[in-house]
Write an enzyme that holds these catalytic residues in place. Structure first.
Site, short mmCIF file in Angstrom:
data_model
loop_
_atom_site.label_atom_id
_atom_site.label_comp_id
_atom_site.label_asym_id
_atom_site.label_seq_id
_atom_site.Cartn_x
_atom_site.Cartn_y
_atom_site.Cartn_z
N CYS A 100 -15.50 3.10 -23.02
CA CYS A 100 -14.59 3.94 -22.22
C CYS A 100 -15.22 4.15 -20.86
CB CYS A 100 -14.33 5.28 -22.90
SG CYS A 100 -15.79 6.34 -22.96
N ASP A 505 4.42 -7.18 15.14
CA ASP A 505 4.09 -7.98 16.30
C ASP A 505 5.25 -8.95 16.55
OD1 ASP A 505 2.43 -9.39 18.30
OD2 ASP A 505 2.45 -10.98 16.81
#
Length: 801
Positions: A100, A505
């Site tokens: 875990c 752009d």
């Protein structure tokens, strides 16, 4: 042994050596050292004869100079202190045995206490640990040894190796044994259950409990050994882990039943202990399979990289290692073979499958002069290719590194979940103990009270919580890469959610970026082309290309000056030639012919790009045409439908940019923008409270991409733009930008669902277990279902698009 090691002192500096001291034998005497620096300095002193002379080593010039350089430790500073300017390196290890995220925290915590380690990050979803350390103070083997002292297995990470199935085979064996024994324990438990209603023989009542214990013992002490071992190691280091809860539940059920068997009590829970072991291991197998798929997906990318290249030497072919391939070399790729490096086709025509890189399923025709990408597949014909980028510099290598970085990174929400998991374990242990005590105080039989505590321990194991986020992030990154979208880090998925403005752009992004010359004075073209040969700007390329197509005479230019974002200057046959935009002419105080402004306004109103030239007292205009990408308007409309504002930035003139902005339908635009000003524009939007994403492709977009909260670079553009952006689109279609937002949104939704169900399982489960409604067996089954639901829900992201 470990405690003894802690007491050892360094034979040079006198500090404690820690849990894993460095040792070396000198003249039949074993010496211990706290760090590699002390060991090396002691070796120098021994070889120089100073040690044998009996002189105080700490009074020698060698010792003092080593202290000043930070090679050895001092009593005023911790051994872990890294000297300023010391060289550091990074290593990645694969760790086996982690159950875990608490395991990851324990490894990180232990490594950071080691002298010489700068940083340590455990990546639970891929079983990797990334460590930055100072080799001057710490040998790399010490890192593996420290991890293994915690009960895990560590080995160097080999990215091109598929995850072996040894861990899964071991789990399957343990599950098989515990499952078989569980079934038999339940079978032999039937007489004991029947005795609640019908009396059974006294001999059976005495013998059967021991048969049950004999059957349960291998399940508890063999099949559950990884759980018990991890819990024990955690306790030894003062850490309560997920395995602590499981081990307490298993041992409590088994221990209470064993005591009952010895004293002849009426209640036995050996079947509960076996059930917990079997179901917990089954849940672990599900998680292991999900993590193996993550590692194997990266191995698959490495598998696309050919190991050899077919080099052409005259009329002969020979194979060389891919590492021996150099830029400029020509290699042959036959039908059905993968291209070993980025390059340009010099001969042949073939259909090339680039789906693994761009996400585009249809093969593309590649012929002389066309670029090809490493890892793509020639499907029908042979190609001769001149290598441009090879080995680790190839596009495929960049993709692999990007995917590895994204999978191995941790997002903020994942770190939060890790902290919650660590806090949950001690809280649940306390709740379980309190439940048993309260239940007994209320008159509940001791056996039933213990079962309630066991059920709480089992149902609250934070398996699902620990994998809820990393599995979803991994699935999202994998989905993006299959669509030709490279995500550099897990935090990108969180950033996308906050974006409320997209800056586009113009040149090469919303337009094709391939300019055609529409107007120029023919007589000036040779001189203009001579100067523009020194520029990499798309407008310069259009002028040079047009001059070549017309067969203009080649002229020489000298004294070239490139004014970034403005234009270029040079001398041709002794005459100064200036080419650029209005700002350059204002800066140089050059006047334009009166009629040029009207001509320029006409072109700009049509969306054309305009530049000016001046030479020998004359001036003129150059008009360029660029095509808007067909999907650009659709992208803007889709972004606005998502509630995002849009803006267009360009170095072109005001009227040209305004015309393109009107065509696209963006909310606002900025014209005549220099490269460094794009970053300032992005920052101005951010100061206004916007979270900005910028989409660009060229070198001049790199500052803006880096300044934006989320930079998205088109892979068809410049390398520097791709390096500045955390998201790179390998497919030329602008609509793939929408995929970034879609994948991020769905990943966020899946993460929220995973965390919700994980907490619901824990909250409802603990309540039911505390009231005695949920038995330990049902709790173990519910825990498996919680892990299964998280894994299954995360896998839905594979079909997010």
């Amino acid at each position: 042994m470990i405690e003894a090691a802690v007491q050892l002192q360094c034979d040079l500096c006198g500090l404690e050596c820690g849990r894993a001291p460095l040792t070396r034998r000198f003249d039949d005497a074993e010496k211990h050292f706290c760090c590699l620096g002390c060991q090396n300095v002691y070796t120098i002193l021994a070889e120089s004869g100073i040690v044998a002379s009996g002189q105080d080593l700490r009074e020698t010039d060698v010792f003092r100079q080593s202290q000043k350089l930070g090679l050895i430790s001092t009593r005023k500073e911790k051994p872990s202190r890294i000297p300023p300017g010391a060289v550091t390196t990074e290593t990645v290890l694969r760790v086996s045995g982690m159950w875990c995220s608490s395991c990851g925290w324990l490894i990180e915590h232990a490594l950071l206490k080691e002298p010489g380690i700068v940083s340590a990050e455990v990546l639970f979803a891929s079983d990797l640990v990334r460590v930055t350390y100072c080799p001057q103070l710490l040998p790399p083997t010490r890192i593996s040894e420290r991890i293994e002292s915690l009960g895990y297995r560590a080995e160097p990470y080999q990215p091109n190796r598929r995850e072996d199935s040894a861990t899964q085979r071991d789990l399957l064996l343990r599950i098989g044994i515990s499952g078989f024994l569980w079934m038999n324990v339940m079978l032999f438990s039937l007489p004991m259950y029947a005795s609640y209603w019908e009396p059974i023989a006294a001999s059976a009542r005495r013998i059967v409990p021991f048969i049950l214990m004999a059957l349960a013992t291998p399940a508890v002490f063999y099949s559950a050994w990884p759980i018990l071992r991890a819990a024990t190691l955690g306790a030894r280091h003062g850490v309560l882990r997920m395995e602590t809860l499981l081990a307490l539940g298993i041992v409590s059920a088994y221990g209470y039943s064993a005591v009952q068997a010895v004293i002849g009590g009426p209640h036995y829970y050996f079947d509960t202990a076996c059930a917990i072991v079997t179901l917990v291991l089954l849940g672990k197998l599900l998680e292991s399979g999900a993590k193996a798929r993550t590692a194997n997906s990266i191995a698959l990318l490495h598998g696309l990289m050919p190991n050899k290249a077919r080099i052409l030497t005259g009329d002969r072919e020979r194979f060389v290692s891919i590492d021996a391939l150099q830029p400029g070399m020509t290699f042959l790729v036959k039908a059905g073979e993968r291209i070993p490096a980025d390059g340009v086709v010099v001969e042949g025509t073939a259909r090339v499958d680039e789906s693994v890189l761009t996400g585009e399923s249809a093969p593309r025709t590649r012929q002389e002069g066309d670029p090809v990408i490493c890892g793509s597949l020639s499907t029908d014909n042979a190609l001769e290719v001149r290598a441009t980028r090879v080995s680790s510099d190839s596009t495929l290598s960049h993709i692999i590194r990007a995917v590895e970085a994204a999978v191995s990174g941790r997002s903020g929400i994942e770190r939060t979940a890790d902290r919650v998991t660590r806090l949950l374990v001690p809280v649940v242990a306390g709740v379980a103990i309190a439940t048993v005590g309260v239940a007994v105080a209320l008159g509940v039989p001791t056996g039933e009270a213990i079962l309630r505590g066991i059920a709480i321990l089992v149902i609250a194991c934070p398996c699902a919580l620990g994998v809820a986020t990393p599995l979803a992030v991994t699935a999202a990154v994998g989905t993006a890469s299959r669509r030709g979208i490279l995500v550099s880090g897990a935090e990108v998925l969180e950033t996308v959610r906050r974006v409320d403005m997209v800056v586009l752009d113009k040149t090469g992004t919303v337009t094709e970026g391939r300019f055609e010359l529409l107007q120029v004075k023919r007589g000036m073209l040779p001189a203009l082309a001579a100067v523009e040969r020194f520029s990499e700007h798309p407008l310069a390329a259009a002028i040079v290309r047009h001059a070549e197509e017309l067969g203009c005479a080649v002229m020489r230019a000298a004294n070239i000056q490139v004014r970034k974002g403005l234009g270029i200057l040079g001398e041709v046959e002794g005459e100064r030639v200036v080419i650029g935009n209005r700002r350059l002419f204002v800066e140089l105080d050059l006047a334009l012919a009166p009629n040029l402004e009207a001509d320029a306004s006409h072109h700009e109103a049509l969306g054309h790009t305009v530049a000016f030239w001046a030479a020998g007292g004359r001036s003129g205009l150059i008009a360029f045409g660029d095509t808007v990408k067909p999907e650009a308007r659709e992208l803007v409309a889709a972004l606005e439908a998502r509630g995002l504002r849009t803006a267009l930035v360009s170095g072109d003139g005001q009227e040209t940019t305004a015309a393109i902005a009107r065509l696209l339908g963006v909310d606002e635009f900025r014209a005549e923008v220099l490269p460094e000003e794009k970053a300032e524009i992005v920052k101005s939007f951010q100061k206004a409270g916007r979270t900005v994403a910028m989409v660009g492709d060229g070198v001049n977009d790199a500052p803006g991409l880096a300044a934006a909260d989320l930079g998205i670079a088109l892979g068809t553009g410049a390398d520097i733009a791709m390096q500045a952006a955390p998201v790179v689109m390998m497919h030329p279609s602008l609509l793939r930008v929408l995929d970034v937002f879609t994948i991020a949104a769905r990943a966020r939704r899946v993460i929220a669902q995973n965390l919700f169900w994980a907490f619901i399982y824990n909250g409802v489960g603990i309540t039911l277990a505390a009231t005695g409604v949920l038995t330990p067996i049902l709790a173990a089954a519910a825990m498996v279902l919680s892990s299964l639901s998280v894994v299954t829900n995360s896998r839905r992201l594979k079909n997010a698009i």
